[in-house]
Structures are given as C-alpha cells and as structure tokens.
Motif scaffolding. Structure first.
Motif, PDB file in Angstrom:
ATOM      1  N   ALA A  74       0.846  -1.198   0.000  1.00 50.19           N
ATOM      2  CA  ALA A  74       0.000   0.000   0.000  1.00 50.19           C
ATOM      3  C   ALA A  74       0.876   1.241   0.000  1.00 50.19           C
ATOM      4  O   ALA A  74       2.053   1.193   0.389  1.00 50.19           O
ATOM      5  CB  ALA A  74      -0.899   0.014   1.238  1.00 50.19           C
ATOM      6  N   GLN A  75       0.262   2.333  -0.437  1.00 48.50           N
ATOM      7  CA  GLN A  75       0.908   3.633  -0.322  1.00 48.50           C
ATOM      8  C   GLN A  75       0.325   4.267   0.938  1.00 48.50           C
ATOM      9  O   GLN A  75      -0.895   4.423   1.043  1.00 48.50           O
ATOM     10  CB  GLN A  75       0.610   4.488  -1.544  1.00 48.50           C
ATOM     11  N   VAL A  76       1.197   4.566   1.884  1.00 46.71           N
ATOM     12  CA  VAL A  76       0.736   5.094   3.175  1.00 46.71           C
ATOM     13  C   VAL A  76       1.507   6.383   3.486  1.00 46.71           C
ATOM     14  O   VAL A  76       2.749   6.370   3.446  1.00 46.71           O
ATOM     15  CB  VAL A  76       0.986   4.078   4.321  1.00 46.71           C
ATOM     16  N   HIS A  77       0.791   7.430   3.811  1.00 46.09           N
ATOM     17  CA  HIS A  77       1.390   8.741   4.133  1.00 46.09           C
ATOM     18  C   HIS A  77       2.450   9.136   3.086  1.00 46.09           C
ATOM     19  O   HIS A  77       3.518   9.664   3.426  1.00 46.09           O
ATOM     20  CB  HIS A  77       2.051   8.755   5.517  1.00 46.09           C
ATOM     21  N   GLY A  78       2.217   8.796   1.823  1.00 42.94           N
ATOM     22  CA  GLY A  78       3.130   9.221   0.759  1.00 42.94           C
ATOM     23  C   GLY A  78       4.287   8.287   0.460  1.00 42.94           C
ATOM     24  O   GLY A  78       5.104   8.579  -0.422  1.00 42.94           O
ATOM     25  N   TYR A  80       5.639   3.942  -0.005  1.00 40.98           N
ATOM     26  CA  TYR A  80       5.146   2.585  -0.261  1.00 40.98           C
ATOM     27  C   TYR A  80       5.644   1.630   0.830  1.00 40.98           C
ATOM     28  O   TYR A  80       6.784   1.771   1.306  1.00 40.98           O
ATOM     29  CB  TYR A  80       5.669   2.075  -1.607  1.00 40.98           C
ATOM     30  N   TYR A  81       4.774   0.679   1.166  1.00 41.25           N
ATOM     31  CA  TYR A  81       5.112  -0.344   2.156  1.00 41.25           C
ATOM     32  C   TYR A  81       4.573  -1.677   1.651  1.00 41.25           C
ATOM     33  O   TYR A  81       3.490  -1.729   1.064  1.00 41.25           O
ATOM     34  CB  TYR A  81       4.429  -0.052   3.503  1.00 41.25           C
ATOM     35  N   GLY A  82       5.299  -2.765   1.904  1.00 39.66           N
ATOM     36  CA  GLY A  82       4.804  -4.068   1.470  1.00 39.66           C
ATOM     37  C   GLY A  82       5.339  -5.206   2.317  1.00 39.66           C
ATOM     38  O   GLY A  82       6.408  -5.102   2.918  1.00 39.66           O
ATOM     39  N   THR A  83       4.568  -6.295   2.345  1.00 38.45           N
ATOM     40  CA  THR A  83       4.943  -7.493   3.109  1.00 38.45           C
ATOM     41  C   THR A  83       5.446  -8.563   2.153  1.00 38.45           C
ATOM     42  O   THR A  83       4.757  -8.898   1.185  1.00 38.45           O
ATOM     43  CB  THR A  83       3.704  -8.050   3.861  1.00 38.45           C
ATOM     44  N   SER A  84       6.622  -9.090   2.442  1.00 42.62           N
ATOM     45  CA  SER A  84       7.230 -10.107   1.585  1.00 42.62           C
ATOM     46  C   SER A  84       6.417 -11.400   1.619  1.00 42.62           C
ATOM     47  O   SER A  84       6.166 -11.964   2.684  1.00 42.62           O
ATOM     48  CB  SER A  84       8.656 -10.388   2.082  1.00 42.62           C
ATOM     49  N   ARG A  85       6.024 -11.849   0.429  1.00 48.13           N
ATOM     50  CA  ARG A  85       5.258 -13.089   0.325  1.00 48.13           C
ATOM     51  C   ARG A  85       6.110 -14.274   0.796  1.00 48.13           C
ATOM     52  O   ARG A  85       5.653 -15.131   1.548  1.00 48.13           O
ATOM     53  CB  ARG A  85       4.864 -13.292  -1.149  1.00 48.13           C
ATOM     54  N   ALA A  86       7.385 -14.294   0.376  1.00 49.66           N
ATOM     55  CA  ALA A  86       8.259 -15.438   0.705  1.00 49.66           C
ATOM     56  C   ALA A  86       8.452 -15.554   2.218  1.00 49.66           C
ATOM     57  O   ALA A  86       8.373 -16.643   2.793  1.00 49.66           O
ATOM     58  CB  ALA A  86       9.604 -15.271   0.001  1.00 49.66           C
ATOM     59  N   LEU A  99       3.252 -12.011  13.294  1.00 48.22           N
ATOM     60  CA  LEU A  99       2.590 -10.721  13.494  1.00 48.22           C
ATOM     61  C   LEU A  99       2.950  -9.772  12.357  1.00 48.22           C
ATOM     62  O   LEU A  99       4.131  -9.614  12.029  1.00 48.22           O
ATOM     63  CB  LEU A  99       3.062 -10.136  14.836  1.00 48.22           C
ATOM     64  N   LEU A 100       1.928  -9.150  11.768  1.00 45.27           N
ATOM     65  CA  LEU A 100       2.160  -8.099  10.772  1.00 45.27           C
ATOM     66  C   LEU A 100       1.684  -6.786  11.370  1.00 45.27           C
ATOM     67  O   LEU A 100       0.595  -6.743  11.951  1.00 45.27           O
ATOM     68  CB  LEU A 100       1.347  -8.334   9.489  1.00 45.27           C
ATOM     69  N   GLU A 101       2.490  -5.746  11.221  1.00 43.99           N
ATOM     70  CA  GLU A 101       2.038  -4.418  11.639  1.00 43.99           C
ATOM     71  C   GLU A 101       1.882  -3.612  10.370  1.00 43.99           C
ATOM     72  O   GLU A 101       2.875  -3.127   9.809  1.00 43.99           O
ATOM     73  CB  GLU A 101       3.090  -3.805  12.580  1.00 43.99           C
ATOM     74  N   ILE A 102       0.670  -3.530   9.876  1.00 45.84           N
ATOM     75  CA  ILE A 102       0.441  -2.931   8.558  1.00 45.84           C
ATOM     76  C   ILE A 102      -0.781  -2.019   8.591  1.00 45.84           C
ATOM     77  O   ILE A 102      -1.574  -2.063   9.527  1.00 45.84           O
ATOM     78  CB  ILE A 102       0.248  -4.018   7.467  1.00 45.84           C
TER      79      ILE A 102
END
Ligand code: 5GP
Length: 188
Positions: A74-78, A80-86, A99-102
C-alpha cells in the motif's frame, strides 16, 4: 489438513503506539515471529536496515511489486510499504505464529487471502492524545505530522471490521489486552 501458524494483523493510526505494543508482546511471546516490511520511506534516526524495515528505492519496490513479491502492499502517508510473500509463507509453513504491523489497506488485502487471520485495531483514547504523541515522538517533520493526522480519521473508520480493538490509553493495560487476544486466538 496440515496446520500452519496463526497470522495476527495489527493496525492503527500513526502515533497510537503500535510499535511499542508489538515490542511488548514479542517480549511475552518470544516465539511470535514478526515480518519485516519493505518500504520506500527513508530510515529515521535510530532505525536500521533489516531490523525495522528493508529500506529500498522506489524503483526496487515497484519491480518487486510487479514480480508479485508482496502478499500485500500500500501507499501510506506518501510512501510505499509491502509485506514479503516469501517471508510470510516461510513462517506460516514452519508453523510459526506471525505478526504483521500494517495499515488498513494492506489489512484488507490480507483478509482476502487469509480470512482466518486475527485482525486487531489499536485506537487512541481521543484525537488530541494522538496528536500530542505524534508531536512528542518528534520523528516526523511538521508536514508529515499533518499528513499522518489527516490520514488517521480515514483509518479510524476502518476499525469496525477488525476482530478486536484495543484503546491504548494506559500502555500496560493495552498490552495485557493484546496478550489476551493472542492467547485466545491460539485456542480457536
Ligand atoms: P511508519 O512510517 O510510521 O513506520 O509506518 C507508517 C504506516 O505504514 C503504519 O501504519 C504501518 O503500520 C504501515 N506499514 C508498515 N509496514 C507495512 C506493510 O508492509 N504494509 C502496509 N500495508 N502497511 C505497512
């Protein structure tokens, strides 16, 4: 059916105390894994590569996104952030709770792929406290604080679809609630 680890998703507006709660809960449950996200945000003072985030350029992030390397992004506060699938698949296949903090946009994507994940939203006691905490934290420039506060009202509207919400007024009490939620989710 083969079992996998339990996925926990923690969201809430910037400055609400998610990272402190995450650190607190990981002290209680040292076996609880945490997924280090990828971000295009520059590191803050004191943050380090591979501990807080994987800090990458916009170009690298977009290439990873195109390659399908993120289970959510997602684009958050300008930025990009993402969670690694692997990374996520490895932990869950190893039967590690994770735990994900997203943010809320990413959480919605996780909900589609992992409907049995446990979704927890952290609320501030009131908007003034949130502003005070963000200003006292002093990690963001004034413009960024304004942006984060503006985004918080939209984020708070999403709290209703989460499985649980915690009001972070007194930190120790909020932490106890998070511990209780994790214990009860593990008994499902
Ligand atoms: P910060 O810049 O304060 O570290 O994080 C800003 C926001 O991005 C927070 O709401 C945080 O939870 C969210 N965030 C961090 N990592 C990820 C991620 O991998 N995916 C998504 N969707 N949001 C993230």
């Amino acid at each position: 059916m083969e079992s996998t680890g339990q996925l926990f998703v923690l969201s809430g507006p910037s400055g609400v105390g998610k990272s402190s709660l995450r650190e607190g809960v990981r002290k209680r449950f040292p076996e609880l894994a945490y997924s280090i996200s990828y971000t295009t945000r520059p590191p803050r003072q004191g943050e380090s590569e591979g501990r807080d985030y994987h800090f990458v350029s916009l170009e690298t992030f977009l290439a990873m996104k195109e390659a399908g390397d993120f289970v959510e992004w997602a684009q958050v506060h300008g930025n990009y952030y993402g969670t690694s699938r692997a990374q996520l698949e490895q932990y869950l296949n190893d039967r590690r709770d994770l735990l994900l903090e997203i943010d809320v946009q990413g959480a919605r994507q996780v909900k589609v792929h992992f409907p049995r994940a446990c979704f927890i939203f952290v609320l501030p006691p009131d908007p003034e406290t949130l502003k005070k905490r963000l200003l006292e934290r002093g990690t963001e420039r004034e413009n960024d604080v304004e942006q984060r506060l503006k985004d918080s009202s939209r984020e708070l509207l999403e709290a209703s679809w989460y499985d649980y919400s915690i009001v972070n007024d007194v930190f120790e009490e909020a932490l106890e609630e998070l511990v209780a939620i994790i214990l009860s989710a593990r008994c499902r």
